[in-house]
Design a protein around this motif. Sequence first.
Motif, PDB file in Angstrom:
ATOM      1  N   VAL A  41       0.843  -1.188   0.000  1.00  0.00           N
ATOM      2  CA  VAL A  41       0.000   0.000   0.000  1.00  0.00           C
ATOM      3  C   VAL A  41       0.885   1.248   0.000  1.00  0.00           C
ATOM      4  CG1 VAL A  41      -1.771  -1.255   1.289  1.00  0.00           C
ATOM      5  CG2 VAL A  41      -0.238   0.283   2.503  1.00  0.00           C
ATOM      6  N   THR A  42       0.296   2.368  -0.375  1.00  0.00           N
ATOM      7  CA  THR A  42       1.052   3.614  -0.433  1.00  0.00           C
ATOM      8  C   THR A  42       0.961   4.360   0.888  1.00  0.00           C
ATOM      9  OG1 THR A  42      -0.805   4.951  -1.226  1.00  0.00           O
ATOM     10  CG2 THR A  42       0.547   3.816  -2.903  1.00  0.00           C
ATOM     11  N   ALA A  44       0.323   7.411   0.990  1.00  0.00           N
ATOM     12  CA  ALA A  44      -0.852   8.277   0.813  1.00  0.00           C
ATOM     13  C   ALA A  44      -2.113   7.581   1.314  1.00  0.00           C
ATOM     14  CB  ALA A  44      -1.001   8.666  -0.656  1.00  0.00           C
ATOM     15  N   HIS A  45      -2.203   6.267   1.105  1.00  0.00           N
ATOM     16  CA  HIS A  45      -3.356   5.520   1.613  1.00  0.00           C
ATOM     17  C   HIS A  45      -3.361   5.547   3.141  1.00  0.00           C
ATOM     18  CE1 HIS A  45      -6.402   2.463   2.167  1.00  0.00           C
ATOM     19  NE2 HIS A  45      -5.549   1.767   2.907  1.00  0.00           N
ATOM     20  N   VAL A  46      -2.218   5.374   3.753  1.00  0.00           N
ATOM     21  CA  VAL A  46      -2.128   5.433   5.216  1.00  0.00           C
ATOM     22  C   VAL A  46      -2.614   6.796   5.713  1.00  0.00           C
ATOM     23  CG1 VAL A  46      -0.574   5.292   7.207  1.00  0.00           C
ATOM     24  CG2 VAL A  46      -0.245   3.757   5.250  1.00  0.00           C
ATOM     25  N   ASP A  47      -2.226   7.840   5.021  1.00  0.00           N
ATOM     26  CA  ASP A  47      -2.666   9.192   5.371  1.00  0.00           C
ATOM     27  C   ASP A  47      -4.188   9.316   5.277  1.00  0.00           C
ATOM     28  OD1 ASP A  47      -2.004  12.183   5.776  1.00  0.00           O
ATOM     29  OD2 ASP A  47      -3.208  12.201   3.945  1.00  0.00           O
ATOM     30  N   SER A  48      -4.780   8.748   4.228  1.00  0.00           N
ATOM     31  CA  SER A  48      -6.227   8.860   4.043  1.00  0.00           C
ATOM     32  C   SER A  48      -6.987   8.123   5.149  1.00  0.00           C
ATOM     33  CB  SER A  48      -6.637   8.333   2.666  1.00  0.00           C
ATOM     34  OG  SER A  48      -6.486   6.924   2.580  1.00  0.00           O
ATOM     35  N   VAL A  49      -6.447   6.999   5.593  1.00  0.00           N
ATOM     36  CA  VAL A  49      -7.070   6.252   6.692  1.00  0.00           C
ATOM     37  C   VAL A  49      -7.033   7.088   7.977  1.00  0.00           C
ATOM     38  CG1 VAL A  49      -6.823   4.232   8.184  1.00  0.00           C
ATOM     39  CG2 VAL A  49      -6.644   3.985   5.692  1.00  0.00           C
ATOM     40  N   GLY A  84       8.302  13.605   6.508  1.00  0.00           N
ATOM     41  CA  GLY A  84       8.134  13.073   5.163  1.00  0.00           C
ATOM     42  C   GLY A  84       6.709  13.237   4.666  1.00  0.00           C
ATOM     43  N   PHE A  85       6.551  13.477   3.368  1.00  0.00           N
ATOM     44  CA  PHE A  85       5.231  13.606   2.753  1.00  0.00           C
ATOM     45  C   PHE A  85       4.639  12.230   2.456  1.00  0.00           C
ATOM     46  CE2 PHE A  85       5.998  17.920   0.384  1.00  0.00           C
ATOM     47  CZ  PHE A  85       6.123  18.556   1.608  1.00  0.00           C
ATOM     48  N   TYR A  89       4.504   6.365  -2.815  1.00  0.00           N
ATOM     49  CA  TYR A  89       5.514   5.369  -2.458  1.00  0.00           C
ATOM     50  C   TYR A  89       4.816   4.113  -1.936  1.00  0.00           C
ATOM     51  CZ  TYR A  89       9.310   2.957  -0.099  1.00  0.00           C
ATOM     52  OH  TYR A  89      10.209   1.997   0.311  1.00  0.00           O
ATOM     53  N   VAL A  90       5.180   2.966  -2.491  1.00  0.00           N
ATOM     54  CA  VAL A  90       4.578   1.693  -2.091  1.00  0.00           C
ATOM     55  C   VAL A  90       5.452   1.044  -1.020  1.00  0.00           C
ATOM     56  CG1 VAL A  90       3.878  -0.600  -2.872  1.00  0.00           C
ATOM     57  CG2 VAL A  90       3.517   1.387  -4.364  1.00  0.00           C
ATOM     58  N   LEU A  91       4.858   0.765   0.115  1.00  0.00           N
ATOM     59  CA  LEU A  91       5.605   0.183   1.232  1.00  0.00           C
ATOM     60  C   LEU A  91       6.095  -1.219   0.895  1.00  0.00           C
ATOM     61  CD1 LEU A  91       3.264   1.430   4.082  1.00  0.00           C
ATOM     62  CD2 LEU A  91       5.620   2.183   3.678  1.00  0.00           C
ATOM     63  N   LYS A  92       7.324  -1.510   1.320  1.00  0.00           N
ATOM     64  CA  LYS A  92       7.990  -2.764   0.982  1.00  0.00           C
ATOM     65  C   LYS A  92       8.388  -3.528   2.243  1.00  0.00           C
ATOM     66  CE  LYS A  92       9.948  -0.786  -3.277  1.00  0.00           C
ATOM     67  NZ  LYS A  92       9.177   0.486  -3.125  1.00  0.00           N
ATOM     68  N   ASP A  93       8.646  -4.804   2.061  1.00  0.00           N
ATOM     69  CA  ASP A  93       9.084  -5.657   3.166  1.00  0.00           C
ATOM     70  C   ASP A  93      10.352  -5.074   3.795  1.00  0.00           C
ATOM     71  OD1 ASP A  93       8.971  -8.081   4.751  1.00  0.00           O
ATOM     72  OD2 ASP A  93      10.717  -8.753   3.623  1.00  0.00           O
TER      73      ASP A  93
END
Length: 276
Positions: A41-42, A44-49, A84-85, A89-93
């Motif tokens: 997930v990005t 930005a998605h975490v921010d929207s949640v 950080g903005f 960016y897609v979160l990685k392992d």
Amino acid sequence: MAFGQPKIEYKTNQQILKMREAGLVLAEALDEAVAAAQIGVTTAHVDSVFASVLERHGAKSNFKGYHGFPATICASVNEEVVHGFPSDYVLKDGDVLKIDGGAIVDGWHADSARTVILGTADPEDQRLSDVTQEAMWRGIAALAEARFVGQIGDAIDDFVSSVPGAPLGILEDYVGHGIGSEMHQAPDVLNYRTGHRGARVKPGMCLAIEPMLVRGDLETKVLEDDWTVVTVDGARASQWEHSVAVHMGGIWVLTAHDGGVAGLAPFGVTPSPIVP
């Protein structure tokens, strides 16, 4: 007040209770943001949640629009320390994500941050986060008995410097702060030992205690976006933060669901809620 020193805002119990309302909304928003921070997930998605939780409770963000900041959280990954903005960016392992957010209820602020490690953690990254989190709690525990704000930094520094294994660095350019009717207020809350005592601790003082530790060198720089702070050597960083109130009955961790009971128990400190 000495000439040139910013004035500290001391809150009434009723004002602290409003900050507690903001702190509980923020704790819930961080819970959901941490749960949303998954591989693939990005940020930005975490921010929207996170933003959706504030909206659900009718709270406002104290980050979005702050000196032009574009989001409701700071999402700082790996060598990004703070500010950080959120982005595509897609979160990685193995990523080390710092989620720093705030909330306002009826004009009163709360501020808190957590470190999340995605998937399989590098043991040294996990150690970094664990030490940073414990350093925060040791600083909060020190506040319970402190006469001066500088004793918080003493406790954090003494602990971090005593941890076995590879040395971890405490950033000195970014520190904690007072909080209340504004997000950033006097006094500064240093995370390291100095020769200065700092402001005297008094009832009504509310502080955001937020150590930031790195695995490498302390040198940082700000990226071209004029916000994102990164380590120059690319070493990973961790940040943990809670907002804490001092009142006549003791201390109260405003941004912890339990008021700080579990985090402070190892240090023999019992937080004291204010009864409405």
